[in-house]
Design a protein around this motif. Structure first.
Motif, PDB file in Angstrom:
ATOM      1  N   ALA A 155       4.906  -8.690   3.539  1.00 37.82           N
ATOM      2  CA  ALA A 155       5.568  -8.318   2.297  1.00 37.82           C
ATOM      3  C   ALA A 155       4.372  -7.363   0.799  1.00 37.82           C
ATOM      4  O   ALA A 155       5.064  -6.642   0.436  1.00 37.82           O
ATOM      5  CB  ALA A 155       6.455  -9.617   1.574  1.00 37.82           C
ATOM      6  N   ALA A 156       3.353  -8.547   0.204  1.00 36.94           N
ATOM      7  CA  ALA A 156       2.465  -7.552  -0.059  1.00 36.94           C
ATOM      8  C   ALA A 156       1.659  -6.386   0.073  1.00 36.94           C
ATOM      9  O   ALA A 156       1.516  -5.396  -0.805  1.00 36.94           O
ATOM     10  CB  ALA A 156       1.878  -9.028  -0.713  1.00 36.94           C
ATOM     11  N   GLN A 157       1.830  -6.575   1.447  1.00 44.34           N
ATOM     12  CA  GLN A 157       1.588  -5.189   2.022  1.00 44.34           C
ATOM     13  C   GLN A 157       2.282  -3.805   1.473  1.00 44.34           C
ATOM     14  O   GLN A 157       2.304  -2.807   1.246  1.00 44.34           O
ATOM     15  CB  GLN A 157       0.645  -5.373   3.141  1.00 44.34           C
ATOM     16  CG  GLN A 157      -0.465  -6.015   3.238  1.00 44.34           C
ATOM     17  CD  GLN A 157      -0.694  -6.007   5.010  1.00 44.34           C
ATOM     18  OE1 GLN A 157      -0.344  -5.145   5.873  1.00 44.34           O
ATOM     19  NE2 GLN A 157      -1.966  -6.653   4.868  1.00 44.34           N
ATOM     20  N   VAL A 158       3.567  -4.225   2.290  1.00 44.44           N
ATOM     21  CA  VAL A 158       4.347  -3.478   2.131  1.00 44.44           C
ATOM     22  C   VAL A 158       4.414  -3.276   0.363  1.00 44.44           C
ATOM     23  O   VAL A 158       4.596  -1.746  -0.083  1.00 44.44           O
ATOM     24  CB  VAL A 158       5.980  -3.009   2.172  1.00 44.44           C
ATOM     25  CG1 VAL A 158       7.470  -3.361   2.258  1.00 44.44           C
ATOM     26  CG2 VAL A 158       5.503  -3.340   3.809  1.00 44.44           C
ATOM     27  N   ALA A 159       4.067  -3.684   0.001  1.00 43.07           N
ATOM     28  CA  ALA A 159       5.156  -3.528  -2.147  1.00 43.07           C
ATOM     29  C   ALA A 159       3.640  -3.350  -2.505  1.00 43.07           C
ATOM     30  O   ALA A 159       3.373  -2.002  -3.162  1.00 43.07           O
ATOM     31  CB  ALA A 159       5.296  -4.704  -2.885  1.00 43.07           C
ATOM     32  N   ALA A 212       3.869   0.651  -4.456  1.00 40.56           N
ATOM     33  CA  ALA A 212       3.152   1.479  -5.455  1.00 40.56           C
ATOM     34  C   ALA A 212       2.696   2.402  -5.416  1.00 40.56           C
ATOM     35  O   ALA A 212       2.733   3.755  -6.451  1.00 40.56           O
ATOM     36  CB  ALA A 212       2.814  -0.316  -6.253  1.00 40.56           C
ATOM     37  N   ALA A 213       1.640   2.683  -4.186  1.00 37.85           N
ATOM     38  CA  ALA A 213       0.683   3.932  -4.569  1.00 37.85           C
ATOM     39  C   ALA A 213       1.237   5.373  -4.028  1.00 37.85           C
ATOM     40  O   ALA A 213       0.747   6.244  -4.156  1.00 37.85           O
ATOM     41  CB  ALA A 213      -0.015   3.189  -2.689  1.00 37.85           C
ATOM     42  N   PHE A 214       2.699   4.899  -3.273  1.00 31.35           N
ATOM     43  CA  PHE A 214       3.490   5.762  -2.892  1.00 31.35           C
ATOM     44  C   PHE A 214       3.245   6.435  -4.068  1.00 31.35           C
ATOM     45  O   PHE A 214       3.658   8.111  -4.652  1.00 31.35           O
ATOM     46  CB  PHE A 214       4.057   5.770  -1.671  1.00 31.35           C
ATOM     47  CG  PHE A 214       5.162   7.384  -1.971  1.00 31.35           C
ATOM     48  CD1 PHE A 214       5.066   7.832  -0.983  1.00 31.35           C
ATOM     49  CD2 PHE A 214       6.618   6.855  -2.557  1.00 31.35           C
ATOM     50  CE1 PHE A 214       5.698   9.282  -0.543  1.00 31.35           C
ATOM     51  CE2 PHE A 214       7.301   8.011  -2.414  1.00 31.35           C
ATOM     52  CZ  PHE A 214       7.099   9.565  -1.663  1.00 31.35           C
TER      53      PHE A 214
END
Length: 318
Positions: free
Chosen positions: A54-58, A62-64
């Motif tokens: 979940a943290a990696q997806v968030a 955010a990077a996108f």
């Protein structure tokens, strides 16, 4: 007339960019953004390997948003409408009135651009640009912006015809201080384009401009002078004054004060006779001496006549 000329000048200066150039600029911007996004994503994957899914997806979302959405918005805001692709293609984003864009304009364009460019592959943006008269996409319509060309070939300005020679310098005493700059611009635009106009339309415009000029100068126009020639002579007088004001060392040309212009003399007519008091000179005599003029005989002594004889190199004996 001033509004017509000003509006035409603005329309000529702001040339809307068409779909091919805009597509090339957008492709360059997307290429740079994707390269940066890939680099940032690799760095984030290596840095967030210890986090949960979940943290990696968030972090990825955010990077996108930061790189592909916030990056173009920040670049257009700081560069006043010039992104890397637009600068390379000679384009710029401006407001509808021609002014530079601000953060809110770039924000609306960037937010809508996510849908019409990124999510749909640019199909919506291409269709909107083809349908729009000025090549605007949906983001430009909502933001009130326009993409224009900055590197426009400089068009040749119309040649301002000089006034007739018999009108040059006739308006040196005319007061031009009350004539506004807008009227000067309108007159110069007319003189530069009067050969491209219909004769009747050009004559009407010249009469209107001459009437406005007379109203500001307070002096009536000379009778029998065409309006276009009157305008050209007054413009030449203004330019001559500006040159003398910029270079005080340039003397003012000697000219007669402003007065009604008399009718021009016929081109073919009897030439004036030489003045009666003009001196006449006889051809040189055979002996090399110059014959005296008829009016000078008997007025000189022999010594004076001898003193004026040309030297021959021979000295008479004493």
């Amino acid at each position: 007339m001033s509004e017509l000329v000003t509006g035409e000048a603005v329309a000529l200066e702001l040339q809307p960019a068409r779909l091919p150039s805009r597509a090339l600029a957008t492709l360059l911007d997307l290429t740079v953004a994707v390269v940066v996004y890939v680099g940032v994503s690799v760095a984030l994957v290596l840095g967030t390997a210890s986090l949960d899914d979940a943290a990696q997806v968030a972090v990825s979302i955010a990077a996108f948003l930061l790189v592909l959405v916030g990056g173009p918005i920040a670049v257009e805001t700081l560069s006043h409408g010039r992104s890397l692709g637009k600068a390379a293609c000679g384009l710029r984003v401006v407001r509808d009135d021609g002014g530079p864009i601000r953060f809110r304009h770039a924000l609306v364009r960037g937010a809508i651009g996510v849908v019409e460019i990124l999510l749909t592959g640019g199909v919506v943006a291409c269709i909107a640009s083809l349908v729009s008269a000025r090549g605007r996409r949906v983001g430009d319509v909502f933001a009130g912006t326009l993409v224009v060309r900055e590197r426009v070939p400089v068009a040749r300005t119309g040649f301002v015809a000089p006034p007739p020679p018999w009108l040059a310098g006739r308006f040196s005493g005319l007061d031009l201080s009350a004539v506004p700059e807008g009227l000067w611009l309108a007159i110069r635009q007319y003189l530069g384009r009067m050969h491209q106009l219909d004769p009747q339309v050009g004559w009407t415009m010249a009469q209107r401009l001459a009437g406005d000029l007379v109203a500001h100068t307070g002096a009536p126009a000379p009778e029998g002078v065409p309006p276009a020639a009157y305008l050209a002579a007054v413009v030449q007088e203004r330019q001559a004054r500006e040159v003398r004001r910029a270079s005080p060392a340039v003397p003012a040309p000697s000219s007669t004060p402003y007065a009604p212009v008399p009718p021009a003399a016929p081109a073919h007519g009897p030439l004036p006779s030489a003045p009666a008091a003009a001196p006449t000179f006889a051809p040189p005599a055979a002996g090399g001496s110059v014959a005296p003029s008829p009016g000078s005989q008997g007025d000189e002594s022999p010594e004076q006549s001898a003193g004026r004889r040309p030297g021959t190199g021979f000295v008479p004996p004493a």
